[in-house]
Motif scaffolding. Structure first.
Motif, PDB file in Angstrom:
ATOM      1  N   MET A 164       0.793  -1.223   0.000  1.00 35.76           N
ATOM      2  CA  MET A 164       0.000   0.000   0.000  1.00 35.76           C
ATOM      3  C   MET A 164       0.833   1.285   0.000  1.00 35.76           C
ATOM      4  SD  MET A 164      -2.824  -1.280  -0.483  1.00 35.76           S
ATOM      5  CE  MET A 164      -3.732   0.258  -0.571  1.00 35.76           C
ATOM      6  N   PRO A 165       1.996   1.362   0.685  1.00 39.02           N
ATOM      7  CA  PRO A 165       2.805   2.581   0.553  1.00 39.02           C
ATOM      8  C   PRO A 165       3.225   2.863  -0.884  1.00 39.02           C
ATOM      9  CG  PRO A 165       3.511   1.338   2.464  1.00 39.02           C
ATOM     10  CD  PRO A 165       2.534   0.466   1.731  1.00 39.02           C
ATOM     11  N   TYR A 166       3.526   1.811  -1.634  1.00 39.00           N
ATOM     12  CA  TYR A 166       3.884   1.998  -3.045  1.00 39.00           C
ATOM     13  C   TYR A 166       2.682   2.487  -3.845  1.00 39.00           C
ATOM     14  CZ  TYR A 166       5.344   0.871  -7.812  1.00 39.00           C
ATOM     15  OH  TYR A 166       5.634   0.936  -9.154  1.00 39.00           O
ATOM     16  N   ILE A 167       1.497   1.958  -3.542  1.00 36.50           N
ATOM     17  CA  ILE A 167       0.274   2.421  -4.206  1.00 36.50           C
ATOM     18  C   ILE A 167       0.037   3.894  -3.893  1.00 36.50           C
ATOM     19  CG2 ILE A 167      -2.212   2.123  -4.375  1.00 36.50           C
ATOM     20  CD1 ILE A 167      -0.651  -0.121  -5.645  1.00 36.50           C
ATOM     21  N   SER A 168       0.222   4.264  -2.621  1.00 32.09           N
ATOM     22  CA  SER A 168       0.038   5.668  -2.229  1.00 32.09           C
ATOM     23  C   SER A 168       1.024   6.576  -2.962  1.00 32.09           C
ATOM     24  CB  SER A 168       0.217   5.816  -0.714  1.00 32.09           C
ATOM     25  OG  SER A 168      -0.706   5.008  -0.012  1.00 32.09           O
ATOM     26  N   ALA A 169       2.279   6.143  -3.066  1.00 33.10           N
ATOM     27  CA  ALA A 169       3.286   6.938  -3.774  1.00 33.10           C
ATOM     28  C   ALA A 169       2.943   7.064  -5.250  1.00 33.10           C
ATOM     29  CB  ALA A 169       4.665   6.302  -3.598  1.00 33.10           C
ATOM     30  N   SER A 170       2.429   5.988  -5.848  1.00 32.50           N
ATOM     31  CA  SER A 170       2.040   6.034  -7.264  1.00 32.50           C
ATOM     32  C   SER A 170       0.902   7.019  -7.491  1.00 32.50           C
ATOM     33  CB  SER A 170       1.628   4.638  -7.737  1.00 32.50           C
ATOM     34  OG  SER A 170       2.698   3.716  -7.597  1.00 32.50           O
ATOM     35  N   ILE A 171      -0.056   7.036  -6.562  1.00 33.24           N
ATOM     36  CA  ILE A 171      -1.177   7.976  -6.672  1.00 33.24           C
ATOM     37  C   ILE A 171      -0.689   9.413  -6.564  1.00 33.24           C
ATOM     38  CG2 ILE A 171      -3.321   8.752  -5.575  1.00 33.24           C
ATOM     39  CD1 ILE A 171      -3.795   5.852  -4.738  1.00 33.24           C
ATOM     40  N   VAL A 172       0.238   9.651  -5.615  1.00 37.34           N
ATOM     41  CA  VAL A 172       0.778  11.001  -5.437  1.00 37.34           C
ATOM     42  C   VAL A 172       1.496  11.454  -6.712  1.00 37.34           C
ATOM     43  CG1 VAL A 172       2.472  12.385  -4.185  1.00 37.34           C
ATOM     44  CG2 VAL A 172       0.964  10.840  -2.939  1.00 37.34           C
ATOM     45  N   MET A 173       2.302  10.577  -7.301  1.00 35.90           N
ATOM     46  CA  MET A 173       3.019  10.927  -8.525  1.00 35.90           C
ATOM     47  C   MET A 173       2.048  11.171  -9.679  1.00 35.90           C
ATOM     48  SD  MET A 173       6.172  11.181  -7.820  1.00 35.90           S
ATOM     49  CE  MET A 173       6.703  11.382  -9.525  1.00 35.90           C
ATOM     50  N   GLN A 174       0.975  10.413  -9.716  1.00 35.55           N
ATOM     51  CA  GLN A 174      -0.019  10.615 -10.769  1.00 35.55           C
ATOM     52  C   GLN A 174      -0.691  11.973 -10.626  1.00 35.55           C
ATOM     53  OE1 GLN A 174      -2.981   7.532 -10.895  1.00 35.55           O
ATOM     54  NE2 GLN A 174      -3.551   7.959 -13.008  1.00 35.55           N
ATOM     55  N   LEU A 175      -0.984  12.368  -9.390  1.00 37.18           N
ATOM     56  CA  LEU A 175      -1.605  13.670  -9.154  1.00 37.18           C
ATOM     57  C   LEU A 175      -0.609  14.808  -9.415  1.00 37.18           C
ATOM     58  CD1 LEU A 175      -3.673  12.920  -5.913  1.00 37.18           C
ATOM     59  CD2 LEU A 175      -4.503  13.109  -8.265  1.00 37.18           C
ATOM     60  N   LEU A 176       0.669  14.584  -9.081  1.00 30.33           N
ATOM     61  CA  LEU A 176       1.688  15.609  -9.345  1.00 30.33           C
ATOM     62  C   LEU A 176       1.848  15.844 -10.843  1.00 30.33           C
ATOM     63  CD1 LEU A 176       4.520  14.735  -6.770  1.00 30.33           C
ATOM     64  CD2 LEU A 176       2.929  16.668  -6.703  1.00 30.33           C
TER      65      LEU A 176
ATOM     66  N   ARG B 197      11.634   5.734 -10.467  1.00 33.54           N
ATOM     67  CA  ARG B 197      12.659   5.937  -9.456  1.00 33.54           C
ATOM     68  C   ARG B 197      12.161   6.886  -8.360  1.00 33.54           C
ATOM     69  NH1 ARG B 197      16.268   8.475 -12.282  1.00 33.54           N
ATOM     70  NH2 ARG B 197      16.842   6.583 -13.418  1.00 33.54           N
ATOM     71  N   LEU B 198      11.516   7.979  -8.773  1.00 38.18           N
ATOM     72  CA  LEU B 198      10.965   8.921  -7.794  1.00 38.18           C
ATOM     73  C   LEU B 198       9.862   8.271  -6.966  1.00 38.18           C
ATOM     74  CD1 LEU B 198      10.772  12.195  -9.942  1.00 38.18           C
ATOM     75  CD2 LEU B 198      12.401  11.669  -8.121  1.00 38.18           C
ATOM     76  N   THR B 199       9.081   7.400  -7.593  1.00 35.11           N
ATOM     77  CA  THR B 199       8.009   6.704  -6.873  1.00 35.11           C
ATOM     78  C   THR B 199       8.593   5.811  -5.783  1.00 35.11           C
ATOM     79  OG1 THR B 199       6.630   6.696  -8.862  1.00 35.11           O
ATOM     80  CG2 THR B 199       6.025   5.177  -7.114  1.00 35.11           C
TER      81      THR B 199
ATOM     82  N   GLN C 250       6.667  12.672 -18.079  1.00 37.69           N
ATOM     83  CA  GLN C 250       5.635  11.812 -18.649  1.00 37.69           C
ATOM     84  C   GLN C 250       5.660  11.823 -20.172  1.00 37.69           C
ATOM     85  OE1 GLN C 250       2.070  13.365 -16.811  1.00 37.69           O
ATOM     86  NE2 GLN C 250       2.212  11.967 -15.066  1.00 37.69           N
ATOM     87  N   ARG C 251       6.142  12.918 -20.753  1.00 42.05           N
ATOM     88  CA  ARG C 251       6.181  13.031 -22.208  1.00 42.05           C
ATOM     89  C   ARG C 251       7.493  12.514 -22.807  1.00 42.05           C
ATOM     90  NH1 ARG C 251       3.750  18.182 -20.964  1.00 42.05           N
ATOM     91  NH2 ARG C 251       5.816  19.168 -21.133  1.00 42.05           N
ATOM     92  N   GLU C 252       8.432  12.092 -21.954  1.00 45.83           N
ATOM     93  CA  GLU C 252       9.739  11.655 -22.437  1.00 45.83           C
ATOM     94  C   GLU C 252       9.793  10.185 -22.808  1.00 45.83           C
ATOM     95  OE1 GLU C 252      12.462  12.744 -19.420  1.00 45.83           O
ATOM     96  OE2 GLU C 252      12.518  14.884 -19.966  1.00 45.83           O
ATOM     97  N   GLY C 253       8.672   9.503 -22.757  1.00 50.02           N
ATOM     98  CA  GLY C 253       8.633   8.101 -23.155  1.00 50.02           C
ATOM     99  C   GLY C 253       9.244   7.181 -22.119  1.00 50.02           C
ATOM    100  N   GLU C 254      10.040   6.201 -22.592  1.00 44.48           N
ATOM    101  CA  GLU C 254      10.601   5.183 -21.707  1.00 44.48           C
ATOM    102  C   GLU C 254      11.561   5.782 -20.683  1.00 44.48           C
ATOM    103  OE1 GLU C 254      11.149   1.438 -20.094  1.00 44.48           O
ATOM    104  OE2 GLU C 254       9.653   2.205 -21.515  1.00 44.48           O
ATOM    105  N   SER C 255      12.403   6.720 -21.091  1.00 43.56           N
ATOM    106  CA  SER C 255      13.341   7.339 -20.143  1.00 43.56           C
ATOM    107  C   SER C 255      12.598   8.105 -19.060  1.00 43.56           C
ATOM    108  CB  SER C 255      14.303   8.268 -20.882  1.00 43.56           C
ATOM    109  OG  SER C 255      13.594   9.331 -21.522  1.00 43.56           O
ATOM    110  N   GLY C 256      11.530   8.812 -19.441  1.00 46.35           N
ATOM    111  CA  GLY C 256      10.732   9.524 -18.458  1.00 46.35           C
ATOM    112  C   GLY C 256      10.020   8.582 -17.506  1.00 46.35           C
ATOM    113  N   ARG C 257       9.563   7.444 -18.031  1.00 42.14           N
ATOM    114  CA  ARG C 257       8.892   6.457 -17.176  1.00 42.14           C
ATOM    115  C   ARG C 257       9.842   5.902 -16.134  1.00 42.14           C
ATOM    116  NH1 ARG C 257       8.105   1.100 -16.722  1.00 42.14           N
ATOM    117  NH2 ARG C 257       9.637   0.687 -18.363  1.00 42.14           N
ATOM    118  N   LYS C 258      11.109   5.681 -16.513  1.00 40.41           N
ATOM    119  CA  LYS C 258      12.096   5.185 -15.561  1.00 40.41           C
ATOM    120  C   LYS C 258      12.363   6.211 -14.464  1.00 40.41           C
ATOM    121  CE  LYS C 258      14.506   2.055 -18.735  1.00 40.41           C
ATOM    122  NZ  LYS C 258      15.797   1.739 -19.415  1.00 40.41           N
ATOM    123  N   LYS C 259      12.427   7.489 -14.834  1.00 44.24           N
ATOM    124  CA  LYS C 259      12.631   8.541 -13.829  1.00 44.24           C
ATOM    125  C   LYS C 259      11.461   8.595 -12.853  1.00 44.24           C
ATOM    126  CE  LYS C 259      15.345  11.507 -16.949  1.00 44.24           C
ATOM    127  NZ  LYS C 259      15.364  12.816 -17.648  1.00 44.24           N
ATOM    128  N   ILE C 260      10.245   8.497 -13.379  1.00 46.28           N
ATOM    129  CA  ILE C 260       9.063   8.536 -12.516  1.00 46.28           C
ATOM    130  C   ILE C 260       9.046   7.330 -11.583  1.00 46.28           C
ATOM    131  CG2 ILE C 260       6.544   8.381 -12.510  1.00 46.28           C
ATOM    132  CD1 ILE C 260       6.510  10.065 -15.021  1.00 46.28           C
TER     133      ILE C 260
END
Length: 441
Positions: A80-92, A115-117, A103-113
């Motif tokens: 659940m902490p990972y789910i909460s972090a994913s929701i926060v990143m989605q709202l950000l 990592r932040l999650t 989010q617009r950078e494709g695969e490289s952007g997804r990896k950064k997100i």
């Protein structure tokens, strides 16, 4: 029955699918074993007689964690902490330009997100771990070393590591197994409580001479599951045509590509279980203001809960579905909706369809969310009542359908018949749809 046995044989005859299923089952077994490993310093005997009987919201959290929350396991915090972090990143991603750029950078952007999650998951685990230990380790009968600062530090570290390990298991299942790993782990945690809940209900009805009532309850549960499947699979398909194009080939020759037909799938429940998750998180606040909101089977709790779900369904759909963006993507790809002009008219057409779908979808979602309260008021024990609706049932149905979809894809690619008679499962998103739909838990 013969068809079912034949399908099982077909599954095991596909070597890659067999390996993925075995790999998934092994990782799930590791997760279940880990959920029974008690945190060092915790008195497990005291937990059996005290903490395992938590009801209300804490009981619901314990169901999502597969019982690990009540056992004070090293995996108590679960996924659940990972789910909460994913929701926060989605709202950000809706408000912070830097996240939108990733989010617009494709695969490289997804990896950064991602990592932040994970970093945000660690932060959430630290705060939740301290609060969780304060709740269970505060009485001296629960923990043996609560006066030691070292015990608190090591316990928070262990709980955080447990969550990150569960997250890693989920990612491995997604990459090398079958189904969405994170969702599958949540569903397995919920299903782990079903046998004991069913046995408890069986014992309760057997002692009161109500076996006929138990049969009625099981039939009612069957129809609730059917209605939930209809809600999850219900889709309004918007037909889309792609115009003919001139394609340059080798040698300088040109050819005209044929027009293609596809569709945009608009689900009746486009928001998934997110409105219920948001509403449950918000219901903690009124519980501190008025004791009446602590009763998950009470009238006022479920009335406010229902209203919040309807509101959050509109909110979440509005932030994840952008008719103007969808219309622009159609226009750029040379596709159009028959009978509707590209551009503004297309956006208005999609928006009107969404508006007509959200109302019945949100009401239906709210009804399913409060069904466990009706089950509790009908003298069904709390553990078994949670399977009559809410997040538990929606997650289980969604995960089962998604997993069956992946298994069926392997069978169809291997020239076998699908799991359902007549080929592919109905109500599924089509891969070549011109506009991708947001995925929810």
């Amino acid at each position: 029955m013969k068809e079912f046995i034949k399908t099982i044989k077909n599954i095991w005859s596909v070597e890659e699918l067999k390996k993925r299923i075995i790999y998934t089952l092994l990782l799930i077994l590791v997760y279940r074993i880990g959920s029974y490993v008690i945190l060092p310093g915790i008195n497990s005997d005291a937990l059996v007689s005290n903490s395992s009987n938590d009801g209300g919201i804490l009981g619901l959290i314990n169901i999502f964690a597969g019982g690990a929350f009540g056992r004070v396991s090293v995996m108590s915090l679960g996924i659940m902490p990972y789910i909460s972090a994913s929701i926060v990143m989605q709202l950000l991603g809706l408000a912070v330009p830097a996240v939108q750029k990733m989010q617009r950078e494709g695969e490289s952007g997804r990896k950064k997100i991602n990592r932040l999650t994970r970093y945000l998951t660690i932060v959430i685990c630290v705060f939740q771990g301290i609060s969780y230990l304060n709740m269970y380790a505060k009485p001296s009968v629960y923990a043996e070393f609560v006066d030691s600062p070292l015990w608190w530090v090591q316990s928070v570290v262990i709980l955080t590591a447990g969550t990150m390990f569960v997250t890693w298991l989920g990612e491995r299942i997604t990459d090398r197994g079958v189904g969405n790993g994170v969702s599958l782990i949540i569903a397995i945690g919920i299903l782990a409580n079903l046998p004991m809940a069913l046995l408890g209900e069986f014992g309760l009805k057997a002692s009161n001479g109500g076996m006929v009532l138990l049969l009625v309850e099981l039939v009612a549960l069957y129809f609730v599951i059917i209605l939930t499947v209809l809600l999850v699979q219900g889709t309004r398909r918007i037909p889309v045509h792609s115009a003919k194009r001139i394609v340059n080939q080798r040698g300088g020759r040109q050819a005209v590509s044929a027009a293609k037909r596809s569709f945009i799938p608009l689900k009746i429940n486009q928001a998934g279980v997110m409105p219920i998750i948001f509403a449950q998180a918000l219901m903690f606040l009124p519980a501190f203001i008025w004791r009446g909101f602590n009763d998950v089977a009470g009238f006022w709790y479920n009335l406010v809960f229902f209203i919040l779900i309807v509101m959050f369904t509109y909110f979440y759909t509005a932030i994840t579905m952008n008719p103007n963006q969808m219309a622009d993507e159609l226009k750029r790809s040379g596709a159009f909706i028959p009978g509707v002009k590209p551009g503004k008219n297309t956006a208005e057409f999609i928006d009107s369809l969404l508006s007509r779908l959200i109302l019945p979808g949100s009401v239906f979602l709210g009804i399913i969310a409060i069904l466990p309260a009706f089950a509790m008021n009908a003298d069904i024990n709390q553990g078994f009542a949670y399977f009559y609706g809410g997040t538990s049932l929606l997650i289980m149905v969604g995960v089962v359908l998604d997993t069956l979809q992946q298994v069926e894809s392997y069978l169809l690619n291997s020239e076998y018949d699908g799991l359902m008679k007549g080929g592919r499962m109905r109500g599924r998103n089509v891969p070549n749809a011109p506009v991708s739909m947001p995925q929810t838990i």
